[in-house]
Each structure stands twice: as structure tokens, then as C-alpha cells.
Design an enzyme around this catalytic site. Structure first.
Site, mmCIF file in Angstrom:
data_model
loop_
_atom_site.group_PDB
_atom_site.id
_atom_site.type_symbol
_atom_site.label_atom_id
_atom_site.label_comp_id
_atom_site.label_asym_id
_atom_site.label_seq_id
_atom_site.Cartn_x
_atom_site.Cartn_y
_atom_site.Cartn_z
ATOM 1 N N SER A 1 -106.599 29.210 59.037
ATOM 2 C CA SER A 1 -105.377 29.840 59.532
ATOM 3 C C SER A 1 -104.539 28.822 60.279
ATOM 4 O O SER A 1 -105.037 27.788 60.730
ATOM 5 C CB SER A 1 -105.698 31.026 60.445
ATOM 6 O OG SER A 1 -106.301 30.585 61.641
ATOM 7 N N CYS A 2 -103.249 29.130 60.384
ATOM 8 C CA CYS A 2 -102.309 28.306 61.149
ATOM 9 C C CYS A 2 -101.234 29.254 61.664
ATOM 10 O O CYS A 2 -101.488 30.451 61.785
ATOM 11 C CB CYS A 2 -101.748 27.169 60.297
ATOM 12 S SG CYS A 2 -100.808 27.722 58.857
ATOM 13 N N LEU A 3 -100.059 28.756 61.925
ATOM 14 C CA LEU A 3 -99.013 29.625 62.459
ATOM 15 C C LEU A 3 -98.264 30.364 61.341
ATOM 16 O O LEU A 3 -98.093 31.568 61.394
ATOM 17 C CB LEU A 3 -98.041 28.803 63.311
ATOM 18 C CG LEU A 3 -97.061 29.593 64.157
ATOM 19 C CD1 LEU A 3 -97.793 30.475 65.164
ATOM 20 C CD2 LEU A 3 -96.123 28.647 64.886
ATOM 21 N N GLY B 1 -98.761 29.620 57.698
ATOM 22 C CA GLY B 1 -99.433 29.655 56.399
ATOM 23 C C GLY B 1 -99.346 28.363 55.607
ATOM 24 O O GLY B 1 -100.100 28.161 54.673
ATOM 25 N N SER C 1 -102.453 26.045 56.521
ATOM 26 C CA SER C 1 -103.715 26.615 56.037
ATOM 27 C C SER C 1 -103.832 26.462 54.517
ATOM 28 O O SER C 1 -104.929 26.246 53.997
ATOM 29 C CB SER C 1 -103.876 28.076 56.465
ATOM 30 O OG SER C 1 -102.805 28.866 56.021
#
Length: 100
Positions: free
Chosen positions: A80-82, A84, A87
Site C-alpha cells: 500500500s501507499c498513498l 496506489g 504500490s
């Protein structure tokens, strides 16, 4: 079987359900983002720039660095990231290293 390559986006509820099934959740945001926006419970933070090296570490070194058992190439992993983008890059890195 849920393969991120086939279904790259998960809802928060789907992620919560997957976490009950012992999925390793790797948050690839930068450390300052974790400090500023908060840590997702039970995730480990490996910034995207460190990920390729981290996934090739000796398992003992990985455990020491990230306080978590290193995933095997067949273990379920969620990135996950902020937004997408990172990720998706993380998924591509992992797959290029032989993770399924």
C-alpha cells in the site's frame, strides 16, 4: 485465490479481511509520510526505494531490520501507499524478483 496482478485494488475492508488471513502488509510510503499521516495497524514500512534490496535480504537481516519474518516467494503480500502508484511499482518489483 486473490492475485494482486489480477485485481490490483483492494478496499479498506478487503484489506482488513485479508489481514485476518495472515497476509503480510507492506506500506511503501516514505517514513515522513508515516509520521505525518499515521501507520496502518499491523503493516510494516519499507519505503519503495528500499524495497528491492529488502526483498533480497538474508531472512535474518530482514527480521532484524523490519522486526518481521521475511516473506517467502509464495507468501501472500499486500502493498500500500498513498495513491496506489508506488504500490503498483512495488508489486512489479516483487514479481520481477520471483514473488507470486
Amino acid at each position: 485465490s486473490l492475485c494482486a496482478a489480477g485485481a490490483p485494488n483492494l478496499s479498506y475492508q478487503e484489506l482488513k479481511d485479508l489481514k485476518k488471513a495472515n497476509v503480510l502488509h507492506i506500506d511503501v510510503r516514505e517514513r515522513w509520510e508515516i509520521d505525518r499521516f499515521g501507520k496502518i495497524p499491523e503493516s510494516i514500512n519499507i519505503p519503495l526505494g528500499e524495497l528491492t534490496e529488502a526483498l533480497q535480504m538474508d531472512p535474518t537481516e530482514f527480521k532484524e531490520q523490519y522486526n518481521q519474518k521475511m516473506p517467502s516467494k509464495s507468501d501472500p503480500v499486500v502493498f500500500s501507499c498513498l495513491a496506489g502508484t508506488r504500490s503498483k511499482q512495488a508489486l512489479a518489483f516483487a514479481m520481477s524478483l520471483g514473488f507470486s
